[in-house]
Design an enzyme around this catalytic site. Sequence first.
Site, PDB file in Angstrom:
ATOM      1  N   TYR A  69      24.588  47.065  49.490  1.00 55.15           N
ATOM      2  CA  TYR A  69      25.457  47.564  50.561  1.00 55.15           C
ATOM      3  C   TYR A  69      24.912  47.140  51.919  1.00 55.15           C
ATOM      4  O   TYR A  69      25.659  46.622  52.768  1.00 55.15           O
ATOM      5  CB  TYR A  69      25.547  49.091  50.465  1.00 55.15           C
ATOM      6  CG  TYR A  69      26.523  49.721  51.427  1.00 55.15           C
ATOM      7  CD1 TYR A  69      27.895  49.648  51.213  1.00 55.15           C
ATOM      8  CD2 TYR A  69      26.068  50.398  52.557  1.00 55.15           C
ATOM      9  CE1 TYR A  69      28.794  50.238  52.092  1.00 55.15           C
ATOM     10  CE2 TYR A  69      26.957  50.990  53.443  1.00 55.15           C
ATOM     11  CZ  TYR A  69      28.319  50.905  53.212  1.00 55.15           C
ATOM     12  OH  TYR A  69      29.195  51.483  54.094  1.00 55.15           O
TER      13      TYR A  69
ATOM     14  N   LYS B 113      26.526  44.637  54.738  1.00 54.42           N
ATOM     15  CA  LYS B 113      26.810  45.114  56.091  1.00 54.42           C
ATOM     16  C   LYS B 113      26.042  44.320  57.136  1.00 54.42           C
ATOM     17  O   LYS B 113      26.548  44.072  58.234  1.00 54.42           O
ATOM     18  CB  LYS B 113      26.498  46.614  56.195  1.00 54.42           C
ATOM     19  CG  LYS B 113      27.433  47.493  55.343  1.00 54.42           C
ATOM     20  CD  LYS B 113      28.874  47.365  55.814  1.00 54.42           C
ATOM     21  CE  LYS B 113      29.814  48.339  55.125  1.00 54.42           C
ATOM     22  NZ  LYS B 113      31.200  48.263  55.660  1.00 54.42           N
TER      23      LYS B 113
END
Lengths: 249, 85
Positions: free
Chosen positions: A157, A161
């Site tokens: 994740y 990002k």
Amino acid sequence: MSGFKDKVVLVTGGSRGIGRACALAFAKAGAATVVISYVGNEAAAQETVALLQGAGAKAEAVRFDVADATACATAVDNIVKAHGRIDVLVNNAGVAVDGLVMRVKDEDWDKQLDTNLKGAFALIRAASRPMMKQRGGAIINLTSVVGEMGNGGQAAYAASKAGLIGLTKSVAKELASRNIRVNAVSPGFIGTDMTSHLDDDLRQKMTAGIPLGRLGNADEVAGAVLFLAGDAASYITGEVLKVNGGMYM
Amino acid sequence: MSTSTIDPKVVESKVKSIIADQLGVGEDEIKPESSFIEDLGADSLDIVELVMAMEEEFEVEIPDEEAENIKTVGDAINYINTHKK
């Protein structure tokens, strides 16, 4: 609030949470048309559409998976065909599959990178051409505080990002000459479905690290997105705007 | 749309019209020897848009390494004439 009059806005992952708050902020600011994408939750999507219509916008929900680049191109094409233009793209759709790096499955890595990062790229690629022809547009990518500071258990994740920040800055440079601004908003710990599964203990620990002493809410993120999309931010591009209560400065 | 019957004159006029539209220049300024960047004021984004517009109009694929060699209006017209189906 005439700044968004006649504007056509696409918010991905717009059926709930931060995406819904963003879509609604644009509708309330007078955007002519707000299109949301969603992948699973039909009921939530229709509820959002009703809210958007209630705020006075033409609204529609389009079902497609942003991880599917062809679907992204088709979605943008359809918006331009139906509404004549696309002014604002908010790349919000995202998934998190937490796990320690030793245990992260390839498929979970791919799912997060494909949705969070490749999806944003595919939509930017598709939207940049009509925006170039219009000689204007605003793109806002939803990154995350964990993309800036890292987070154990969120390698994929966080990587996706952090990747969005590089994407944001590169495309900002490429498209600036056509008056297309590309920025990112980096939320901290926001109360949404994505964070609702965290237990109270962890929640308290995280709150202790937030100078403002509380979780953020989706509307506070939407406010930053709306700002970056509008004329008030006309000289801002390539920026990463933190909305995190001070948890990372 | 089939392009198999398009004669070179039509290609030339279509290419010129795409260039005029994309770069905002008059068609009379567009000569075969005109350089996109030096004479017609195109930048790298314009070139990409021109290539994509020509790909769509003539249903050809112009690979990046070929596109790099298209520097003048004449280069573009020649490319289409040799590669159109």
